[in-house]
Design a protein around this motif. Structure first.
Motif, PDB file in Angstrom:
ATOM      1  N   LEU A   1       0.847  -1.193   0.000  1.00  0.00           N
ATOM      2  CA  LEU A   1       0.000   0.000   0.000  1.00  0.00           C
ATOM      3  C   LEU A   1       0.887   1.249   0.000  1.00  0.00           C
ATOM      4  O   LEU A   1       1.953   1.250   0.614  1.00  0.00           O
ATOM      5  CB  LEU A   1      -0.867  -0.010   1.267  1.00  0.00           C
ATOM      6  N   VAL A   2       0.431   2.294  -0.697  1.00  0.00           N
ATOM      7  CA  VAL A   2       1.201   3.537  -0.743  1.00  0.00           C
ATOM      8  C   VAL A   2       0.344   4.664  -0.210  1.00  0.00           C
ATOM      9  O   VAL A   2      -0.838   4.772  -0.545  1.00  0.00           O
ATOM     10  CB  VAL A   2       1.636   3.857  -2.195  1.00  0.00           C
ATOM     11  N   ILE A   3       0.941   5.467   0.698  1.00  0.00           N
ATOM     12  CA  ILE A   3       0.256   6.681   1.139  1.00  0.00           C
ATOM     13  C   ILE A   3       1.139   7.839   0.691  1.00  0.00           C
ATOM     14  O   ILE A   3       2.307   7.912   1.076  1.00  0.00           O
ATOM     15  CB  ILE A   3       0.106   6.720   2.679  1.00  0.00           C
ATOM     16  N   THR A   4       0.607   8.697  -0.167  1.00  0.00           N
ATOM     17  CA  THR A   4       1.476   9.761  -0.682  1.00  0.00           C
ATOM     18  C   THR A   4       0.866  11.146  -0.505  1.00  0.00           C
ATOM     19  O   THR A   4      -0.345  11.347  -0.661  1.00  0.00           O
ATOM     20  CB  THR A   4       1.834   9.534  -2.176  1.00  0.00           C
ATOM     21  N   ASP A   5       1.740  12.079  -0.166  1.00  0.00           N
ATOM     22  CA  ASP A   5       1.352  13.484  -0.119  1.00  0.00           C
ATOM     23  C   ASP A   5       1.097  13.929  -1.564  1.00  0.00           C
ATOM     24  O   ASP A   5       1.661  13.367  -2.503  1.00  0.00           O
ATOM     25  CB  ASP A   5       2.512  14.292   0.476  1.00  0.00           C
ATOM     26  N   LEU A   6       0.210  14.897  -1.744  1.00  0.00           N
ATOM     27  CA  LEU A   6      -0.069  15.338  -3.109  1.00  0.00           C
ATOM     28  C   LEU A   6       0.916  16.387  -3.584  1.00  0.00           C
ATOM     29  O   LEU A   6       1.426  16.316  -4.697  1.00  0.00           O
ATOM     30  CB  LEU A   6      -1.499  15.904  -3.200  1.00  0.00           C
ATOM     31  N   VAL A   7       1.169  17.384  -2.702  1.00  0.00           N
ATOM     32  CA  VAL A   7       2.025  18.480  -3.145  1.00  0.00           C
ATOM     33  C   VAL A   7       3.454  18.242  -2.678  1.00  0.00           C
ATOM     34  O   VAL A   7       3.726  18.216  -1.482  1.00  0.00           O
ATOM     35  CB  VAL A   7       1.526  19.837  -2.595  1.00  0.00           C
ATOM     36  N   MET A   8       4.308  17.992  -3.619  1.00  0.00           N
ATOM     37  CA  MET A   8       5.723  17.808  -3.297  1.00  0.00           C
ATOM     38  C   MET A   8       6.518  18.527  -4.367  1.00  0.00           C
ATOM     39  O   MET A   8       6.054  18.629  -5.510  1.00  0.00           O
ATOM     40  CB  MET A   8       6.069  16.307  -3.261  1.00  0.00           C
ATOM     41  N   PRO A   9       7.703  19.006  -4.035  1.00  0.00           N
ATOM     42  CA  PRO A   9       8.441  19.865  -4.972  1.00  0.00           C
ATOM     43  C   PRO A   9       8.756  19.221  -6.337  1.00  0.00           C
ATOM     44  O   PRO A   9       8.291  19.719  -7.349  1.00  0.00           O
ATOM     45  CB  PRO A   9       9.720  20.232  -4.213  1.00  0.00           C
ATOM     46  N   LYS A  10       9.483  18.127  -6.384  1.00  0.00           N
ATOM     47  CA  LYS A  10       9.952  17.650  -7.712  1.00  0.00           C
ATOM     48  C   LYS A  10       8.898  16.826  -8.446  1.00  0.00           C
ATOM     49  O   LYS A  10       8.516  17.112  -9.558  1.00  0.00           O
ATOM     50  CB  LYS A  10      11.221  16.836  -7.531  1.00  0.00           C
ATOM     51  N   MET A  11       8.476  15.803  -7.766  1.00  0.00           N
ATOM     52  CA  MET A  11       7.511  14.914  -8.409  1.00  0.00           C
ATOM     53  C   MET A  11       6.288  14.902  -7.510  1.00  0.00           C
ATOM     54  O   MET A  11       6.400  14.562  -6.321  1.00  0.00           O
ATOM     55  CB  MET A  11       8.150  13.518  -8.461  1.00  0.00           C
TER      56      MET A  11
END
Ligand SMILES: Nc1ncnc2c1ncn2[C@@H]1O[C@H](COP(=O)(O)OP(=O)(O)OP(=O)(O)O)[C@@H](O)[C@H]1O
Ligand SMILES: [Mg+2]
Length: 454
Positions: A50-60
């Protein structure tokens, strides 16, 4: 069971670390990446569930992470974390296949619950897929029933050769499923979206088979009012199924050979050379090699067609399949005619399994369809079976009598053997012989007393 592995992608170290601690406490294994690039590296190397990811990140950003992950392993669920003002992006992520989104600041109870649900869903999806593919691929091959080792071998061969363009020759007795298998090969091949065109070679007279196969130009022969495409042209980029291929007349065999070797042909009465890209599947219920030996089928054509051979065993050589076929057809015709036949008694099933199905699966299928439609029984039992199946295996007892035996001796022999069969029961013997008991007694005396029964 192994711990589930959750990959957290968060550029804000404080948020990432506290999320990691929380999930660790809940019993999950975790990986923390501070950006998309690092995340994908982890993802490639570890079996992430499972992946939990922030939406706003600098590079990708999170959307790119989501797309990369779904592209690589679609069954991985992804939860996105949105901050104020990024709801629109979160909605976009949902459309791209994110499981759900959660807003910052992250509520521990909410995220734990989301994670549980995402993993649960994933397990279900995987289990389901696994089950379905195990059943379908191994046993059913969609609508082809076969659990005998002979048929499982056939399925393996089909799966193996379907992707290639090589010609296939399917041989088997009438009703063993040759057409079904031809379709299966086509629909498991890259040509599946193009047509499979069938030619029944036996039903076409010598006069019209060429125009059927190769088409004709207007005026090619009397009655050719319009030009017409042949089956080869219709099957372009798809599959041509030559059924009963042994019935192709010799003159046509030569032309067929040319198409197989060079992909070229002309319409009847036409001079333009046409090219087609076709896979050929041929079927025969005769031993083609034998036809070659007898000079009825061209050897070179035989080798062209016979790149891969699939032999379909007759039903009597794979009786293990019969109960599954019986249930499959009961199901099929229940649905087709909206019936509610519950099944079949063991005694009736045994008779089905013992019977010599000379018409193979087709005969079995027709028999069941007829029982369902005509009798519509609650449960199929012996009484519903056609007599030839019911009486099969009950071999009538015979009395061998040499030519030249006197009638008196014949009578004596018949009487003796009948009494033997009835174990000395004179009443029964009289019944079988169509005479009355008194006559039996008299005859026994005539023939020499009670010793005839011993
Ligand atoms: N393994 C199977 N599972 C389910 N149905 C089958 C199976 N084999 C054959 N059938 C069914 O039996 C019938 C006959 O099959 P098919 O027409 O493919 O046989 P065939 O070998 O081409 O016969 P013929 O030589 O008479 O043309 C069809 O209705 C088909 O759906
Ligand atoms: Mg057929």
């Amino acid at each position: 069971m192994d711990k589930k592995l959750i990959l957290i992608v968060e550029d804000d170290a404080r948020v990432g670390e506290s999320l990691r601690l929380l999930l660790k406490k809940k019993g999950y294994a975790t990986l923390l990446a501070n950006g998309g690039k690092e995340a994908l590296q982890h993802f490639r190397q570890k079996p992430v569930d499972l992946v939990i990811t922030d939406l706003v990140m600098p590079k990708m950003d999170g959307i790119e992470v989501l797309e990369a992950i779904k592209g690589a392993k679609p069954e991985t669920e992804v939860i996105v974390i949105s901050a104020q003002g990024t709801i629109e992006k979160a909605v976009q992520a949902m459309k791209l296949g994110a499981f759900d989104f959660i807003e910052k600041p992250i509520n521990p109870r909410a995220i734990s619950w989301l994670v549980e649900r995402a993993l649960e869903k994933q397990t279900l999806v995987l289990q389901n897929r696994d089950l379905r593919s195990r059943l379908e691929e191994k046993f059913h091959f969609k609508n082809i029933i076969g659990r005998s080792k002979e048929m499982i071998k056939v399925f393996e061969l089909i799966r193996h050769i379907a992707p290639y363009d090589s010609s296939v020759l399917i041989v088997g007795e009438s009703g063993t499923g040759k057409e079904l298998i031809a379709n299966a090969i086509h629909y498991h091949s890259p040509r599946a979206t193009m047509p499979i065109i069938k030619v029944s070679c036996a039903s076409l007279s010598e006069g019209i088979i060429e125009s059927e196969l190769f088409g004709h130009e207007k005026g090619a022969f009397t009655g050719a009012i319009l030009s017409r495409k042949g089956r080869f042209e219709l099957a372009h980029n798809g599959t041509l199924f030559l059924d009963e291929v042994e019935d192709i007349p010799p003159a046509t065999q030569i032309k067929l050979l040319r198409v197989l070797q060079e992909g070229e042909f002309e319409r009847a009465g036409g001079n333009k050379t046409l090219r087609v890209n076709i896979r050929i599947i041929a079927a025969s219920n005769r031993d083609l090699q034998e036809e070659v030996k007898r000079g009825l089928f061209r050897e070179d054509l035989f080798y062209r067609l016979n790149v891969v051979t699939i032999k379909l065993p007759p039903l009597r050589e794979r009786r293990d399949d019969i109960p599954f076929l019986v249930n499959f057809f009961i199901d099929k015709y229940n649905r087709k005619y909206s019936l509610k036949v519950k099944g079949i008694s063991q005694r009736a099933m045994n008779l089905f399994t013992d019977y010599e199905w000379s018409g193979n699966v087709r005969e079995l299928e027709n028999t069941l369809e007829s029982i369902l439609v005509v009798n519509n029984p609650h449960v199929i039992d012996i009484a519903h079976l056609p007599p030839e199946i019911r009486d099969f295996g009950e071999k009538p007892e015979v009395i061998p009598i040499r030519i030249g035996t006197s009638l008196e001796d014949v009578e004596r022999e018949v009487l003796m053997q009948t009494l033997k069969a009835t174990k000395g029961n004179k009443r029964k013997a009289a019944q079988l012989l169509g005479i009355n008991v008194r006559t039996i007694h008299r005859k026994i005396e005539e023939f020499g007393g009670d010793d005839v029964t011993s």
